[in-house]
Scaffold this motif. Structure first.
Motif, mmCIF file in Angstrom:
data_model
loop_
_atom_site.group_PDB
_atom_site.id
_atom_site.type_symbol
_atom_site.label_atom_id
_atom_site.label_comp_id
_atom_site.label_asym_id
_atom_site.label_seq_id
_atom_site.Cartn_x
_atom_site.Cartn_y
_atom_site.Cartn_z
ATOM 1 N N VAL A 65 -27.260 31.656 -50.648
ATOM 2 C CA VAL A 65 -27.543 30.259 -50.990
ATOM 3 C C VAL A 65 -26.301 29.592 -51.568
ATOM 4 C CG1 VAL A 65 -28.895 28.763 -52.516
ATOM 5 C CG2 VAL A 65 -30.011 30.644 -51.297
ATOM 6 N N ASP A 66 -25.567 30.328 -52.398
ATOM 7 C CA ASP A 66 -24.320 29.782 -52.937
ATOM 8 C C ASP A 66 -23.348 29.429 -51.817
ATOM 9 O OD1 ASP A 66 -25.055 29.913 -55.588
ATOM 10 O OD2 ASP A 66 -24.294 31.948 -55.865
ATOM 11 N N ARG A 67 -23.356 30.232 -50.787
ATOM 12 C CA ARG A 67 -22.414 30.020 -49.689
ATOM 13 C C ARG A 67 -22.799 28.817 -48.836
ATOM 14 N NH1 ARG A 67 -17.480 31.936 -49.211
ATOM 15 N NH2 ARG A 67 -18.273 33.921 -50.034
ATOM 16 N N ILE A 68 -24.089 28.660 -48.520
ATOM 17 C CA ILE A 68 -24.498 27.598 -47.590
ATOM 18 C C ILE A 68 -24.980 26.336 -48.304
ATOM 19 C CG2 ILE A 68 -25.123 29.320 -45.870
ATOM 20 C CD1 ILE A 68 -28.044 28.802 -46.474
ATOM 21 N N GLY A 69 -25.241 26.430 -49.615
ATOM 22 C CA GLY A 69 -25.733 25.277 -50.357
ATOM 23 C C GLY A 69 -27.228 25.367 -50.583
ATOM 24 N N ALA A 70 -27.679 24.862 -51.748
ATOM 25 C CA ALA A 70 -29.087 25.000 -52.123
ATOM 26 C C ALA A 70 -30.002 24.216 -51.190
ATOM 27 C CB ALA A 70 -29.286 24.547 -53.569
ATOM 28 N N LYS A 71 -29.640 22.965 -50.883
ATOM 29 C CA LYS A 71 -30.497 22.159 -50.019
ATOM 30 C C LYS A 71 -30.615 22.789 -48.641
ATOM 31 C CE LYS A 71 -31.005 17.639 -47.819
ATOM 32 N NZ LYS A 71 -30.549 16.237 -47.727
ATOM 33 N N ARG A 72 -29.493 23.193 -48.068
ATOM 34 C CA ARG A 72 -29.516 23.789 -46.733
ATOM 35 C C ARG A 72 -30.331 25.074 -46.724
ATOM 36 N NH1 ARG A 72 -23.755 24.391 -44.155
ATOM 37 N NH2 ARG A 72 -23.886 22.141 -44.532
ATOM 38 N N GLY A 73 -30.195 25.889 -47.780
ATOM 39 C CA GLY A 73 -30.972 27.113 -47.852
ATOM 40 C C GLY A 73 -32.460 26.854 -47.942
ATOM 41 N N CYS A 74 -32.836 25.828 -48.718
ATOM 42 C CA CYS A 74 -34.251 25.474 -48.853
ATOM 43 C C CYS A 74 -34.820 24.984 -47.533
ATOM 44 C CB CYS A 74 -34.403 24.414 -49.940
ATOM 45 S SG CYS A 74 -36.103 23.892 -50.227
ATOM 46 N N VAL A 75 -34.096 24.083 -46.876
ATOM 47 C CA VAL A 75 -34.566 23.534 -45.600
ATOM 48 C C VAL A 75 -34.629 24.622 -44.537
ATOM 49 C CG1 VAL A 75 -34.004 21.937 -43.731
ATOM 50 C CG2 VAL A 75 -33.762 21.204 -46.117
ATOM 51 N N LEU A 76 -33.565 25.408 -44.432
ATOM 52 C CA LEU A 76 -33.512 26.454 -43.411
ATOM 53 C C LEU A 76 -34.616 27.482 -43.610
ATOM 54 C CD1 LEU A 76 -31.959 27.665 -41.011
ATOM 55 C CD2 LEU A 76 -30.539 28.898 -42.664
ATOM 56 N N GLY A 77 -34.801 27.948 -44.853
ATOM 57 C CA GLY A 77 -35.823 28.956 -45.120
ATOM 58 C C GLY A 77 -37.217 28.467 -44.774
ATOM 59 N N ASN A 78 -37.557 27.235 -45.184
ATOM 60 C CA ASN A 78 -38.884 26.694 -44.882
ATOM 61 C C ASN A 78 -39.063 26.427 -43.398
ATOM 62 O OD1 ASN A 78 -40.599 26.312 -47.323
ATOM 63 N ND2 ASN A 78 -38.804 25.238 -48.077
ATOM 64 N N ALA A 79 -38.001 25.961 -42.723
ATOM 65 C CA ALA A 79 -38.102 25.673 -41.290
ATOM 66 C C ALA A 79 -38.338 26.944 -40.490
ATOM 67 C CB ALA A 79 -36.837 24.961 -40.816
ATOM 68 N N VAL A 80 -37.587 28.007 -40.803
ATOM 69 C CA VAL A 80 -37.779 29.274 -40.081
ATOM 70 C C VAL A 80 -39.153 29.856 -40.391
ATOM 71 C CG1 VAL A 80 -36.910 31.627 -39.793
ATOM 72 C CG2 VAL A 80 -35.305 29.726 -39.998
ATOM 73 N N ALA A 81 -39.606 29.736 -41.649
ATOM 74 C CA ALA A 81 -40.948 30.197 -41.997
ATOM 75 C C ALA A 81 -42.006 29.449 -41.199
ATOM 76 C CB ALA A 81 -41.193 30.022 -43.491
ATOM 77 N N CYS A 82 -41.802 28.143 -41.005
ATOM 78 C CA CYS A 82 -42.726 27.346 -40.194
ATOM 79 C C CYS A 82 -42.839 27.916 -38.783
ATOM 80 C CB CYS A 82 -42.252 25.892 -40.165
ATOM 81 S SG CYS A 82 -43.152 24.836 -39.011
ATOM 82 N N VAL A 83 -41.707 28.187 -38.170
ATOM 83 C CA VAL A 83 -41.698 28.699 -36.791
ATOM 84 C C VAL A 83 -42.383 30.065 -36.708
ATOM 85 C CG1 VAL A 83 -40.220 29.474 -34.897
ATOM 86 C CG2 VAL A 83 -39.638 27.396 -36.170
ATOM 87 N N LEU A 84 -42.060 30.952 -37.644
ATOM 88 C CA LEU A 84 -42.589 32.317 -37.592
ATOM 89 C C LEU A 84 -44.092 32.355 -37.857
ATOM 90 C CD1 LEU A 84 -39.704 34.129 -39.485
ATOM 91 C CD2 LEU A 84 -40.238 34.343 -37.054
ATOM 92 N N VAL A 85 -44.537 31.596 -38.860
ATOM 93 C CA VAL A 85 -45.967 31.614 -39.186
ATOM 94 C C VAL A 85 -46.777 30.935 -38.083
ATOM 95 C CG1 VAL A 85 -47.715 30.845 -40.843
ATOM 96 C CG2 VAL A 85 -45.525 31.737 -41.654
ATOM 97 N N MET A 115 -35.810 33.346 -49.544
ATOM 98 C CA MET A 115 -34.553 32.610 -49.593
ATOM 99 C C MET A 115 -34.800 31.142 -49.936
ATOM 100 S SD MET A 115 -31.609 32.030 -46.682
ATOM 101 C CE MET A 115 -32.524 30.734 -45.838
ATOM 102 N N ALA A 116 -35.833 30.540 -49.330
ATOM 103 C CA ALA A 116 -36.137 29.138 -49.600
ATOM 104 C C ALA A 116 -36.467 28.915 -51.068
ATOM 105 C CB ALA A 116 -37.291 28.667 -48.717
ATOM 106 N N GLY A 192 -24.489 20.737 -55.470
ATOM 107 C CA GLY A 192 -23.501 21.808 -55.452
ATOM 108 C C GLY A 192 -22.645 21.739 -54.213
ATOM 109 N N SER A 193 -21.553 22.424 -54.257
ATOM 110 C CA SER A 193 -20.601 22.374 -53.157
ATOM 111 C C SER A 193 -20.983 23.255 -51.986
ATOM 112 C CB SER A 193 -19.202 22.800 -53.661
ATOM 113 O OG SER A 193 -19.230 24.159 -54.067
ATOM 114 N N GLY A 194 -21.783 24.301 -52.254
ATOM 115 C CA GLY A 194 -22.121 25.247 -51.199
ATOM 116 C C GLY A 194 -20.979 26.157 -50.808
ATOM 117 N N GLN A 339 -26.632 29.719 -60.627
ATOM 118 C CA GLN A 339 -28.071 29.493 -60.751
ATOM 119 C C GLN A 339 -28.870 30.099 -59.615
ATOM 120 O OE1 GLN A 339 -28.757 25.306 -61.449
ATOM 121 N NE2 GLN A 339 -28.338 25.499 -63.637
ATOM 122 N N ALA A 340 -28.391 29.992 -58.385
ATOM 123 C CA ALA A 340 -29.178 30.526 -57.267
ATOM 124 C C ALA A 340 -29.426 32.022 -57.429
ATOM 125 C CB ALA A 340 -28.468 30.240 -55.945
#
Length: 406
Positions: A65-85, A115-116, A192-194, A339-340
């Protein structure tokens, strides 16, 4: 001011929707397994396959999450969870949902949700700062959204499973993760800078070392893990046995659970409203003391529902006040760049004792009987929750200066 606070409210709403979906899946997916395989053992395997990666990623996802950024990690994690579920009912309808496929889907889905959630933690103080909202209030709103999602998600899942079936309920669950991803992507600015130097293991070790060197945070981790272990013994074993042996009314499980959850939600909202004006250590210490041992002792003392119901609700209220305080203290003490990974490790630690709580409750009840098991767990809870009154590190809960009454 309202516009500045809109991102925080959007994040809180997204959290509530996502947690409601998680609560729905906790009922719908096991029901789907039972209805299609008839195997309680396989149902347990699927539950483990979902939760083990979720807890593990709470610890491991921080450096990512530190590497990709908090917002991107949140969006990506929830989006992939949406597809899988959502893929679960699709495979089921197509006749291709084998047990192995289901295990893989729920395991990877649990991991990306972990991750999200790790990414969501650092967004809360950032949005609070943007909106000029006290940390206790922001943490209370975030925690309250989670409590509300749990409170509404489970009965909604029951209604949907009864009316539309488990596959349709799982589909709705998947859609909730998509809604959360879109809400954060559109309405919540980046924080954050990500960009963090160093490798994965170095970043993970830095976060874990930080917890080890901060006595207050380490105390919070140990306290939460210990009380969750004992609470799990109560909820998974002692309550069902007490109801079976003394009330003979399975519906009482729902009443006790509802009283505890409603009390906890009210406590969270109370802390979100006025928590930033109250003395932290006093409220926190009393909250844990009054929210811990009383339900155990009440069940040992009474054989009727009414007094236990009242005490359980009041204990939930007292305990609910503490979540916003833990959140605010964590946001204040953990540097933004850590923080992440640190918040994820703290959250994961809260789950470490839960699998063993059921074993403890079962072993004590089988070995000593219900009443002695309740008294033993209640006494252990009392000792554990006295820690904030005894150890000097807990004095750091108090703010160093006078806070404003915004």
């Amino acid at each position: 001011m309202t516009e500045r606070r809109a991102p925080l409210f959007s994040l809180v709403l997204a959290c509530g929707v996502s947690v409601a979906g998680t609560a729905m899946s906790a009922l719908a997916i096991p029901w789907l397994v039972l209805s299609t395989t008839g195997s309680a053992g396989r149902t347990g395997v699927v539950g483990f396959a979902e939760m083990a990666p979720y807890v593990l990623l709470q610890v491991l996802a921080g450096p990512v999450v530190d590497r990709i950024g908090a917002k991107r990690g949140c969006v990506l994690g929830n989006a992939v969870a949406c597809v899988l579920v959502c893929a679960i009912p699709v495979f089921h309808a197509a006749g291709g949902l084998s047990f192995g496929v289901l295990v893989v889907l729920v395991a990877v889905g649990g991991a990306v949700r972990g991750m999200a959630d790790t990414a969501t933690g650092p967004l809360v103080p950032a949005m609070a700062k943007l909106g000029g909202v006290p940390l206790e209030r922001a943490a209370g709103l975030y925690s309250g959204a989670g409590r509300t999602g749990l409170l509404l998600g489970t009965p909604l899942a029951g209604v949907l499973v009864a009316g539309a079936g488990a596959p349709a309920t799982v589909l709705v669950d998947g859609i909730t993760f998509g809604v959360a991803a879109v809400a954060v992507m559109v309405l919540v600015p980046a924080a954050g800078s990500g960009e963090r130097p160093g490798g994965f293991l170095a970043g993970l070790g830095e976060g874990l070392r930080f917890i080890g060197t901060d006595r207050l945070l380490l105390g919070i981790v140990v306290l939460v893990a210990a009380t969750n272990l004992l609470d799990q013994a109560l909820l998974s074993v002692l309550v069902p046995v007490w109801i079976r042996d003394r009330l003979h009314d399975p519906a009482s499980v729902g009443f006790l659970g509802g009283a505890s959850n409603i009390g906890a939600l009210l406590g969270v909202l109370l802390a979100a409203w006025i928590g930033h004006r109250l003395p932290r250590r006093a409220i926190f210490s009393l909250g844990y003391l009054l929210g811990g041992a009383p339900p155990f002792l009440a069940m040992a003392a009474f054989g009727t529902l009414a007094p236990v119901l009242v005490i359980t609700g009041l204990a939930g209220l007292a305990g609910g006040v503490n979540n916003p305080i833990i959140g605010a203290v964590s946001y204040e003490r953990i540097p933004e760049h850590l923080q992440a990974r640190v918040l994820g490790a703290i959250k994961a630690s809260a789950w470490t004792g839960i699998p063993f709580g059921s074993l403890l409750g079962g072993a004590l009840t089988a070995g000593t009987g219900l009443t002695l098991a309740l008294l033993a767990c209640g006494a252990a809870m009392l000792v554990v929750t006295l820690a904030p009154f005894v150890f000097p590190a807990w004095r750091q809960l108090d703010r160093p200066g006078v806070t404003s009454s915004r």
